[in-house]
Design an enzyme around this catalytic site. Structure first.
Site, PDB file in Angstrom:
ATOM      1  N   CYS A   1      49.404 -24.329  13.131  1.00 14.18           N
ATOM      2  CA  CYS A   1      48.558 -25.362  12.546  1.00 14.18           C
ATOM      3  C   CYS A   1      47.230 -24.718  12.169  1.00 14.18           C
ATOM      4  CB  CYS A   1      48.315 -26.469  13.550  1.00 14.18           C
ATOM      5  SG  CYS A   1      49.839 -27.125  14.231  1.00 14.18           S
TER       6      CYS A   1
ATOM      7  N   ARG B   1      48.826 -23.253   6.596  1.00 13.59           N
ATOM      8  CA  ARG B   1      49.286 -23.045   7.965  1.00 13.59           C
ATOM      9  C   ARG B   1      50.132 -24.221   8.469  1.00 13.59           C
ATOM     10  NH1 ARG B   1      46.144 -19.052  10.666  1.00 13.59           N
ATOM     11  NH2 ARG B   1      46.971 -19.881  12.592  1.00 13.59           N
TER      12      ARG B   1
ATOM     13  N   TRP C   1      51.587 -28.470  11.515  1.00 21.14           N
ATOM     14  CA  TRP C   1      52.991 -28.102  11.297  1.00 21.14           C
ATOM     15  C   TRP C   1      53.691 -28.487  12.586  1.00 21.14           C
ATOM     16  CZ3 TRP C   1      56.727 -24.837  13.394  1.00 21.14           C
ATOM     17  CH2 TRP C   1      57.821 -24.544  12.578  1.00 21.14           C
TER      18      TRP C   1
ATOM     19  N   ASN D   1      45.814 -25.620  18.089  1.00 20.91           N
ATOM     20  CA  ASN D   1      46.882 -24.826  17.480  1.00 20.91           C
ATOM     21  C   ASN D   1      47.504 -23.995  18.590  1.00 20.91           C
ATOM     22  OD1 ASN D   1      48.529 -23.275  15.806  1.00 20.91           O
ATOM     23  ND2 ASN D   1      46.925 -21.732  15.539  1.00 20.91           N
ATOM     24  N   GLY D   2      48.819 -24.091  18.734  1.00 24.49           N
ATOM     25  CA  GLY D   2      49.496 -23.336  19.787  1.00 24.49           C
ATOM     26  C   GLY D   2      50.543 -24.209  20.441  1.00 24.49           C
TER      27      GLY D   2
ATOM     28  N   GLU E   1      65.011  -9.250  -0.002  1.00 23.91           N
ATOM     29  CA  GLU E   1      63.710  -9.896  -0.203  1.00 23.91           C
ATOM     30  C   GLU E   1      63.750 -10.809  -1.439  1.00 23.91           C
ATOM     31  OE1 GLU E   1      61.258 -10.407   1.518  1.00 23.91           O
ATOM     32  OE2 GLU E   1      59.582 -10.812   0.187  1.00 23.91           O
TER      33      GLU E   1
ATOM     34  N   LYS F   1      62.972 -14.790  -1.382  1.00 28.19           N
ATOM     35  CA  LYS F   1      61.968 -15.447  -2.233  1.00 28.19           C
ATOM     36  C   LYS F   1      62.627 -16.586  -2.993  1.00 28.19           C
ATOM     37  CE  LYS F   1      59.160 -14.335  -0.745  1.00 28.19           C
ATOM     38  NZ  LYS F   1      58.913 -13.314   0.237  1.00 28.19           N
TER      39      LYS F   1
ATOM     40  N   GLU G   1      63.567 -19.622  -0.617  1.00 24.12           N
ATOM     41  CA  GLU G   1      62.498 -20.370   0.062  1.00 24.12           C
ATOM     42  C   GLU G   1      61.634 -21.182  -0.893  1.00 24.12           C
ATOM     43  OE1 GLU G   1      59.476 -18.204   2.283  1.00 24.12           O
ATOM     44  OE2 GLU G   1      59.675 -16.501   0.941  1.00 24.12           O
TER      45      GLU G   1
ATOM     46  N   HIS H   1      83.836  -7.522   0.612  1.00 24.84           N
ATOM     47  CA  HIS H   1      84.386  -7.776   1.953  1.00 24.84           C
ATOM     48  C   HIS H   1      84.186  -9.239   2.361  1.00 24.84           C
ATOM     49  CE1 HIS H   1      85.202  -3.545   2.591  1.00 24.84           C
ATOM     50  NE2 HIS H   1      84.010  -3.287   2.085  1.00 24.84           N
TER      51      HIS H   1
ATOM     52  N   LYS I   1      52.951 -20.824   7.082  1.00 22.66           N
ATOM     53  CA  LYS I   1      52.625 -19.427   6.811  1.00 22.66           C
ATOM     54  C   LYS I   1      52.720 -18.554   8.048  1.00 22.66           C
ATOM     55  CE  LYS I   1      51.080 -16.129   4.207  1.00 22.66           C
ATOM     56  NZ  LYS I   1      52.111 -15.583   3.320  1.00 22.66           N
TER      57      LYS I   1
HETATM   58  C1  F6R Z   1      58.722 -15.084   3.553  1.00 22.89           C
HETATM   59  C2  F6R Z   1      57.729 -15.087   4.589  1.00 22.89           C
HETATM   60  C3  F6R Z   1      58.161 -14.974   6.011  1.00 22.89           C
HETATM   61  C4  F6R Z   1      57.265 -13.973   6.758  1.00 22.89           C
HETATM   62  C5  F6R Z   1      57.631 -13.961   8.252  1.00 22.89           C
HETATM   63  C6  F6R Z   1      56.861 -12.909   9.015  1.00 22.89           C
HETATM   64  O1  F6R Z   1      58.162 -15.195   2.294  1.00 22.89           O
HETATM   65  O2  F6R Z   1      56.564 -15.184   4.331  1.00 22.89           O
HETATM   66  O3  F6R Z   1      59.506 -14.610   6.093  1.00 22.89           O
HETATM   67  O4  F6R Z   1      57.436 -12.716   6.191  1.00 22.89           O
HETATM   68  O5  F6R Z   1      57.381 -15.225   8.800  1.00 22.89           O
HETATM   69  O6  F6R Z   1      55.490 -13.131   8.924  1.00 22.89           O
HETATM   70  P1  F6R Z   1      54.447 -12.018   9.362  1.00 22.89           P
HETATM   71  O7  F6R Z   1      54.600 -10.863   8.434  1.00 22.89           O
HETATM   72  O8  F6R Z   1      53.131 -12.691   9.258  1.00 22.89           O
HETATM   73  O9  F6R Z   1      54.796 -11.632  10.770  1.00 22.89           O
END
Ligand code: F6R
Length: 579
Positions: free
Chosen positions: A2, A27, A71, A97-98, A452, A456, A459, A475, A574
């Site tokens: 959060c 966040r 969140w 937050n936590g 990756e 992208k 998501e 496979h 995030k």
């Molecule tokens: C995807 C994305 C997440 C982060 C993951 C790790 O676009 O943003 O998959 O890569 O949550 O986050 P960090 O790098 O902050 O540990």
């Protein structure tokens, strides 16, 4: 997970906090709320997004306010579960937050003593615990209850009629800002930077008392000083700067991010741990995990150093035999799984190195050494520029091991990104738009780039997408291929080119629409493709950068055409500070 933000000064606190919460929305954004400590204490809190809430702070006034953007972890997104949370008497308000791990035991005890809970959150126990010990000295009350709380918290507390904000931190980030006649406390620097560049980062166990002109910090009952740091980001870095979304702004920042990261690391002389170790274990989540996989391929192929990559969430509970160096890669520096995995690595007597983006984040307190990537604030939930910054760090480390053998190429590698940014991807986007499933394939270091690309795409566009090592498609996943299932294949020149061509032909035979990334002038590839995308710098390692950018742009434009909420995809946040 959060975002929290508090302001105390001479300005209109509710408006300032509301604006700050908008910067923190990445966040978490399922509900929000603000409290001001007048008499009576006033609260506005709502399910939904701050950006959609209009002038909801209009009914509030005063020079002190705390706020929260959520969140959900405990309890559904709802008005009642939104923070701030109050005690039974409406005297105290808390934003948090936590995760309070022992909240259910505490809640049972509090209910037995007659407290009435209005939400399903873990946070509310803090307000009721405070109620039992608050007799006019808010800091003392916070100090008294914190030893009873197990888990992680960054919290801000206010009390009716009190002219202070009390802030406390344990395993969740909390930054304080010192302005001109104003003090700030926030989960990160983004809401603070437009008010002041002078900040302090709290340590675990710190409790701070904020007034407009003073900040007093104590830890374990003793006064402590924390180092003042100056934020170097521009305010624009935390704003959209004319782009429609943070994601596309951050994609366009990547040439600078790449070269800034390389340049800064060269000037800083990072720890030379890698030269001395027999093997390396890389731990990370999500996009950072994919970047780590790229590093594994390059480290083994170019430096002959054995490397393994583990999901941090698996490593923590199923720790493999591990020795030597363990590297945790995390943009936020706050991902709970990665932090825990690094703690476990330290228990196994491994040296630990963190690669992180956020200055002063928790990971740098856990690891023996930290290397900072220089991506600047990444606001869009989908990681883009931090992935490129992670690749920059890895390429620099490889260059160090190889004693500068790649230095000249790294000086120019950002141009591969520049060139990729100029490509017209509209035909590829058209091909993806009607799809329900898309496969992304590559080989070698392009395999994690395919992973990756798929991440992208899924998501932000919500189209189901899978990344595969190209040889694995037959496979099992072959059963899913049809004229409705596009495959995006990265096929640069090199040792695996021939076998990639065979894989591509096999897929073509199933009627699969093919979007192919390959070297400009590769007529064979162009002929077999439905959409051909020339890959800038395909024959060098910088091709990895341009392929990454192309797949980011493809996901972005597809999601945009589908009118998705690009910067805040559904259900995501995030910084994943829960396991
Ligand atoms: C995807 C994305 C997440 C982060 C993951 C790790 O676009 O943003 O998959 O890569 O949550 O986050 P960090 O790098 O902050 O540990």
């Amino acid at each position: 997970m959060c975002g929290i933000f508090g302001y105390i000064g001479r300005g209109r606190a509710p408006e300032i906090v509301l604006e700050g919460l908008k910067r923190l929305e990445y966040r978490g954004y399922d509900s929000f709320g603000i409290a001001v400590p007048g008499n009576p204490l006033q609260v506005v809190k709502k399910q939904g997004r701050i950006s959609d809430a209009g002038d909801c702070a209009a009914s509030l006034s005063g020079p002190v306010a705390i706020g929260h953007t959520r969140w959900a972890t405990h309890g559904v997104p709802s008005d009642a579960n939104a923070h701030p949370h109050l005690d039974c008497t409406g005297t105290l308000a808390v934003v948090h937050n936590g995760i309070i791990e022992n909240y259910s035991i505490l809640k049972r005890e509090l209910v037995a003593r007659g407290h009435v809970f209005r939400s399903e959150t873990d946070t509310e126990v803090i307000a009721h615990l405070l109620e039992e010990v608050y007799h006019g000295d808010l800091k003392c009350a916070v100090e008294t209850i914190l030893p009873r709380i197990k888990g992680s918290y960054a919290l801000l507390v206010i009390a009716r009629g009190d002219t202070r904000i009390i802030a406390a931190r344990q395993h969740s980030p909390l930054v304080l800002g010192m302005g001109d006649g104003a003090s700030f406390a926030a989960s990160d620097m983004t809401p603070i930077v437009e008010h002041t560049r002078r900040v302090m980062i709290l340590e675990d166990g710190d409790i701070a008392s904020l007034t407009p002109d003073t900040i007093q910090i104590s830890n374990g009952g003793n006064p402590v000083e924390r180092k003042e740091e100056i934020i170097r980001w521009s305010v624009d870095a935390a704003r959209k700067g004319g782009f429609p979304h943070f994601m596309i702004k951050e994609i366009f920042e990547q040439p600078d991010v790449f070269s800034d990261t390389i340049r800064t690391l060269r000037s800083e002389d990072p720890p030379s741990l890698l030269k001395e170790v027999p093997q390396v274990t890389l731990i990370a989540c999500g996009s950072s995990y994919h970047a780590a996989l790229v590093f594994k391929y390059l480290l083994e192929e170019r430096c002959r150093i054995p490397a393994r990559v583990e999901y941090a969430s698996e490593f923590r509970y199923f720790t493999p035999p591990v020795e030597g160096l363990v590297i945790g890669i995390t943009q936020s520096g706050e991902t709970a799984d990665t932090l825990m995995a690094l703690r476990i690595a330290a228990l196994h007597n491994c040296s630990t190195l963190a690669i992180a983006n956020a200055v002063g984040s928790s990971v740098s307190r856990i690891a023996d050494h930290t290397i900072l990537m220089r991506a600047g604030p990444e606001i869009s939930v989908a990681a883009t520029k931090s992935f490129i910054a992670e690749l920059a760090v890895f390429l620099h480390l490889i260059d160090m091991i190889r004693e500068g053998a790649c230095a000249a190429r790294l000086d120019y590698a950002h141009r591969a990104i520049d060139e990729a940014l100029l490509l017209d991807l509209s035909l590829a986007v058209e091909c993806c738009l009607p799809a329900k499933d898309i496969f992304f394939v590559g080989r070698g270091a392009y395999y994690p780039i395919a992973l990756e690309g798929a991440l992208k795409m899924k998501e932000i566009s919500y189209i189901h997408a899978e990344g595969y090592a190209a040889g694995e498609i037959k496979h099992g996943p072959f059963a899913l291929l049809s004229e409705h299932t596009p495959v995006i294949a990265i096929c640069p020149p090199g040792d695996s080119y021939g076998v990639m061509m065979s894989n591509i032909r096999e897929m073509k035979a199933r009627g699969t629409p093919l979007i192919l990334l390959g070297e400009k002038d590769d007529r064979d590839l162009e002929e077999i493709s439905d959409v051909f995308i020339p890959l800038p710098w395909a024959s060098s390692v910088a091709g990895l950068l341009s392929a990454t950018v192309i797949l980011q742009l493809l996901a972005y434009h597809t999601a945009n055409a589908l009118k998705r909420d690009i910067d805040k995809p559904r259900n995501l946040a995030k910084s994943v500070t829960v396991e």
